[in-house]
Write an enzyme that holds these catalytic residues in place. Structure first.
Site, PDB file in Angstrom:
ATOM      1  N   SER A   4      76.688  12.389  -6.918  1.00  0.00           N
ATOM      2  CA  SER A   4      75.710  12.494  -7.956  1.00  0.00           C
ATOM      3  C   SER A   4      76.025  13.712  -8.942  1.00  0.00           C
ATOM      4  O   SER A   4      75.281  13.551 -10.102  1.00  0.00           O
ATOM      5  CB  SER A   4      74.232  12.513  -7.270  1.00  0.00           C
ATOM      6  OG  SER A   4      73.647  11.297  -7.076  1.00  0.00           O
ATOM      7  N   SER A  55      73.651  10.045  -9.777  1.00  0.00           N
ATOM      8  CA  SER A  55      72.258  10.215 -10.236  1.00  0.00           C
ATOM      9  C   SER A  55      71.800  11.173 -11.287  1.00  0.00           C
ATOM     10  O   SER A  55      70.867  11.146 -11.881  1.00  0.00           O
ATOM     11  CB  SER A  55      71.392  10.171  -8.911  1.00  0.00           C
ATOM     12  OG  SER A  55      71.473  11.728  -8.315  1.00  0.00           O
ATOM     13  N   LYS A 102      67.834  19.143 -13.181  1.00  0.00           N
ATOM     14  CA  LYS A 102      67.711  17.785 -12.832  1.00  0.00           C
ATOM     15  C   LYS A 102      66.352  17.818 -12.454  1.00  0.00           C
ATOM     16  O   LYS A 102      65.738  18.999 -11.691  1.00  0.00           O
ATOM     17  CB  LYS A 102      68.446  17.509 -11.842  1.00  0.00           C
ATOM     18  CG  LYS A 102      68.479  16.019 -11.260  1.00  0.00           C
ATOM     19  CD  LYS A 102      69.469  15.797 -10.172  1.00  0.00           C
ATOM     20  CE  LYS A 102      69.810  14.472  -9.777  1.00  0.00           C
ATOM     21  NZ  LYS A 102      70.873  14.264  -8.857  1.00  0.00           N
TER      22      LYS A 102
END
Lengths: 496, 495
Positions: free
Chosen positions: B184, B160, B85
């Site tokens: 997330s 997310s 990420k």
């Protein structure tokens, strides 16, 4: 109408650690190479995290112990949030509602023998990180401002007093005693040029009302005072200004909020600092990147056991045990722990504190100053000086000879370390030992009297000074005679 | 049914990939090339990656292949391509958090978890998209691009960790790293039909993870299967002295233990997790999962989490409060975006932050700033912390009775892109089942439990006691084997 002056101080002290409080960067003062002592943590880079420097915490606790504070077993870290270019994270890691120490006191020593000390209560002391330094182009040529973050993250202890100070002089003397304590504890170098000790003073007046009430005037905080003299001057200026202001406006603490002012040392005046547009709300909250600190009673007693004796306690002992005046005790204390230790070693060996104090504050200090030596470079260890002074007090040599020996042995670029043996050898070599043979002295006196009828006559007709010449001749004849004893015996023969 | 012979090697499970690398049945260069080719083919439509490092990845792969050819001992994940990420620092990379604020930010250091991952031999092939600063539940808050759900390109992958979930669902890689502050990792894993694990707070170093809410953030793995998640978790776990909240607890050999049978498992379920707002198909699938556990010999019983209803409220005070503080450093002074429209210092701050942050980030900064303000602190932040303690206690008590708590990951399957954009509250409620885990600091895993009639994945969440990740993994593996959920893949990659 009259008034009382009410003063409270907030003192920021940089702790003497090798590394910063939440990262491993050096704390060395290094304005020549800005931003070289930095890392992701003290630069506030995204993702970097703080880790508490245990040494900084220990020094902070020792500071608080020196200030007679309570040390709770639990303390935590809070973020104090505001925007400023020298604050790279947008918040300062500090302590809000649970500081690591509170409720202490520090006594201002009496100014002269017979006075009593003044107690100043300490509200709290907490540990926090210092900010960086904004550097502005002051040439007027409009070059941009720059930021040096070498200082960012240096451990600071903020010490907050209760408003117990009543005049500018006491504030100064409080700071002097505080500095002495911090230097003795070894927690800070208190170098004010380098900003290791900075002070904010909160000042207002309690005006005596006609009915006996006290009317407090608005509180003014004078910020960033970086010398004791400036602190004293700023407070004196504020007191006068506030009194004038009160007489003009009659404003009390209820009519105006606390304001901050700066101090201009060139003009000796305080000036209004630009007020923030809104009241500061630091939005303190517990820092989630750090864990609270819990200490044990055992840990605290261990740290307490490593504390050196406070200057206040030493000052009292020097007066009690060695019979020093407050002034002499202070002169010695002001030279630092090593000097005070040296004094104690000599004085306890010779059992004559006054003599040791005189020698240290005169001969020793003179040599240290002339040669720019620190006490560790000084070639005359305390036992050697103790030996030399004992020879004087037991009348083995004269005070003058002792000074000669002392000066002789510290001469040269790299004098050897002095021992009792080298002292004795020098005395023997130079024939400085006092002669105890009264027969020889009396014979020499008789001889000198016989050979100087003129001088004898002068003396007998009232010219006291004539004796000096005769004593000199006797001393020449009997090397190492005690001049005191020669004088007594000569006078006896002359008068007899 | 997939036939392994025909399956592209990038679509194999992580354990299979590692096995073939070890046997030299495939080379790391081949695997990396297959990954890069899949990204090349599909990522134009999926949009999972913000950055891909083809040359660097190939070079690392070649080096591992050479070492293997020379018979050297190589680390356990040697040559395995992984996606991360874009909120984890690595020296030399540009790390954006999908924000205009950090569009040009290059950290001079590497995150603790990434260090461990690379030390284990994994190859970072690229950085994946996310909601800006990890704030969001659909990936749509990215200032850079949209990420689409590989199961249906009109739908959100969740967030997310939108790109980390999509990159695994699209089978570019067998695993990725995400971060989880309120769900997330788990919510996008659930919506994308992959496995996602949020470790115990303190299990994985946060050093170098760009903070959203420090007391809730945790890095964790996503993978196509439970074993893959176990392998990655083992690689990134462990104490890091640079993170004061990292805990020094030994790391079990998750990869070895995950497939061991679990006897006497007690599975709890909480009625609060089946309340209003839960999609009927999701509810039914989760009930079937409970039935399956019963059939597998587990004891299934109801437990209570009395304060669960307050978790969203507490979370949306605590997380924005911390975020408002963590994001103060983005001031346009030292690094990152700086507006050129300013007259003075206050303008510089306002303009840089005003232009550099997106609307959701600003909303949360404002929420948090308000909650921490003088006069409101006790009413909001302090009270939220009290609720947090009660929620933690609820879990402690529940885990006296059961080993894991099973429930839905999210109230619905993947929703349409744009559907909740104008309704932040509806968006916040998509984390309603995951948030409690972060508030309590406990671990939880999300894994595929089934599929809706329209063919969208439905996720099952298992929550466990602190540092009992192994129990979660074993319970999840047990389900995965029995439920046969691994057989399906998104149509776009041949499923």
């Amino acid at each position: 109408m009259s008034y009382d002056v009410i003063i409270g101080l907030e003192v920021h002290v940089q702790l003497q650690t090798q590394t910063k409080v939440f990262c491993g960067c050096s704390t060395a003062f290094n304005p020549q190479a800005p931003n070289t002592q930095t890392c992701p943590t003290c630069l506030g880079l995204p993702g970097a995290l703080p880790v508490l420097n245990k040494k900084a915490f220990e020094l902070a606790v020792q500071t608080a112990m020196g200030l007679n504070c309570e040390i709770p077993l639990f303390t935590k870290w809070d973020r104090k949030q505001y925007f400023y270019p020298d604050l790279p994270k947008g918040y300062q890691i500090s302590q809000y509602d649970l500081p690591f120490s509170r409720n202490g006191h520090l006594d201002i020593p009496p100014a002269t023998d017979g006075d009593t000390p003044i107690r100043v209560r300490i509200l709290r002391a907490h540990l926090e990180e210092d900010a960086g330094k904004n550097l502005h182009d002051e040439s007027g040529r409009g070059a941009g401002s720059m930021i040096d973050l070498n200082r960012a993250g240096t451990p600071l202890v903020e010490i907050v007093t209760e408003p117990d100070l009543r005049n500018a002089m006491s504030a100064r003397r409080f700071l002097e005693e505080l500095r002495l304590l911090l230097v003795y504890l070894g927690v800070s170098d208190c170098n004010m040029q380098e900003g290791s000790l900075r002070c904010d003073a909160n000042v207002n007046l309690h005006v005596h009302g006609p009915d006996g009430t006290k009317i407090p005037t608005p509180i003014v905080e004078v910020k960033n005072l970086n010398s004791f003299r400036f602190t004293e001057q700023a407070i004196e200026f504020e007191v006068a200004r506030q009194w004038e202001q009160y007489q003009k406006t009659g404003q009390t603490i209820h009519d105006a909020p606390k304001v901050t002012r700066g101090f201009d040392p060139d003009r000796g005046m305080t000036y209004a600092l630009r007020e923030k547009e809104e009241a500061a709300d630091y939005r303190y909250f517990p820092d989630p990147d750090l864990v609270p600190v819990t200490v044990t009673e055992e840990q605290l007693s261990l740290w307490r056991s490593r504390l050196v004796e406070s200057p206040a306690s030493r000052r009292e002992r020097f007066r009690q045990e060695y019979g020093l005046s407050l002034y002499d005790a202070q002169v010695i204390l002001d030279q630092g722990v090593l000097f005070a230790d040296y004094f104690e070693q000599v004085a306890s060996q010779t059992k004559d504190g006054k003599q040791a104090a005189n020698w240290l504050t005169q001969e020793v200090q003179r040599v240290l100053n002339d040669r720019r030596w620190t006490l560790t470079e000084f070639p005359f260890p305390a036992p050697a000086l103790g030996h030399l002074l004992s020879l004087v007090s037991t009348k083995k040599i004269t005070g003058k000879s002792a000074k000669d020996v002392f000066n002789l042995l510290v001469e040269g670029d790299e004098p050897e370390v002095v021992t009792s043996e080298t002292i004795d050898a020098t005395i023997a070599e130079r024939g400085l030992a006092l002669v105890e043979d009264t027969g020889a002295i009396d014979m020499a006196i008789a001889d000198v009297i016989g050979r100087n009828p003129k001088a004898v006559q002068d003396f007998r007709s009232g010219k006291q000074a004539a004796a000096g010449a005769l004593i000199g001749q006797v001393m020449k004849a009997v090397k190492g005679a005690d001049p005191q004893s020669v004088r007594e015996r000569l006078l006896k023969q002359l008068e007899g | 049914m997939s036939s392994t012979a025909a399956t592209p090697i990038n679509q194999l499970s992580m354990s299979e990939q590692l096995q073939r690398l070890q046997n030299k049945a495939i080379s790391s260069v081949e695997l990396v090339d297959a990954t890069l080719a899949a990204i090349e083919t599909h990522d134009g439509s999926v949009g999972a990656f913000l950055q891909v490092y083809p040359e660097q990845a190939r070079a690392q792969a070649a080096s591992f292949d050479e070492r293997r050819a020379r018979g050297e001992t190589v680390p356990s994940l040697a040559g395995l391509p992984i996606a991360i990420k874009d909120n984890m620092c690595r020296t030399g990379d540009t790390v954006t958090c999908a924000s205009r604020m950090l569009h040009n930010y290059r950290p001079p250091y590497t995150a603790g978890a990434i260090e461990r991952l690379e030390r284990a031999g994994a190859i970072v092939v690229g950085r994946t998209n996310l909601d800006e600063f990890a704030m969001g539940s659909s990936g749509e808050n990215s200032a850079v691009q949209l990420t689409r759900n590989p199961w249906d390109l009109e739908r959100t992958p969740g967030g997310s960790s939108s790109g980390s979930a999509a990159s695994v669902a699209a089978r570019y890689v067998s695993g990725s790293l995400g971060s989880d502050t309120g769900g997330s990792i788990r919510q996008p894993a659930g919506l994308c039909g992959v496995v996602g694990l949020k470790p115990t707070y303190g299990r994985v170093s946060r050093y170098g993870l760009i903070a959203f809410a420090s007391s809730l953030d945790q890095i964790g793995p996503l993978a196509t299967d439970v074993t893959g998640a176990a392998i990655l978790l083992e690689a990134i776990s462990g104490h890091d002295p640079r993170d004061s909240t990292s805990v020094d607890v030994p790391v079990p050999s998750y990869s070895q233990l995950v497939q061991q049978p679990l006897a006497g498992l007690r599975v709890g379920f909480c009625p609060a997790h089946f309340s209003e707002g839960l999609d009927q198909e999701v509810a039914q699938t989760i009930r079937q999962a409970l039935t399956l556990y019963r059939q597998l010999g587990a004891e299934v019983k109801e437990i209570a989490l009395p304060h669960a209803d307050y978790s969203v409220a507490a979370y949306y005070l605590i997380a924005p409060s911390e975020a408002s503080s963590n994001l103060s450093r983005y001031d346009g002074i030292h690094y990152g975006y700086r507006s050129d429209k300013f007259e003075n210092l206050a303008d510089l701050y306002a303009a840089s932050r005003g232009e550099g942050f997106g609307p959701e980030v600003k909303r949360r900064i404002m929420l948090g700033t308000y909650a921490l303000s003088a006069g409101y602190y006790d009413q909001y932040y302090a009270r939220a912390l009290k609720v947090r303690r009660l929620i933690r206690r609820d879990y402690d008590e529940a885990f006296q009775e059961v080993d894991v708590i099973a429930g839905p990951v999210a109230p619905t399957t993947a929703f349409r892109l744009g559907e909740k954009n104008n309704d932040p509250l509806a968006m916040y409620l998509s984390d309603i089942y995951t948030i409690g885990t972060n508030l309590a600091g406990i671990p939880a895993i999300s894994l595929p439990a089934g599929y809706s009639k329209s063919g969208l994945p439905i996720g099952l969440q298992l929550q466990g006691p602190a540092f009992e990740e192994i129990k979660l993994l074993q319970a999840a593996y047990m389900f995965e084997q029995a439920a046969g959920v691994l057989e399906r893949k998104p149509g776009m990659v041949g499923g």
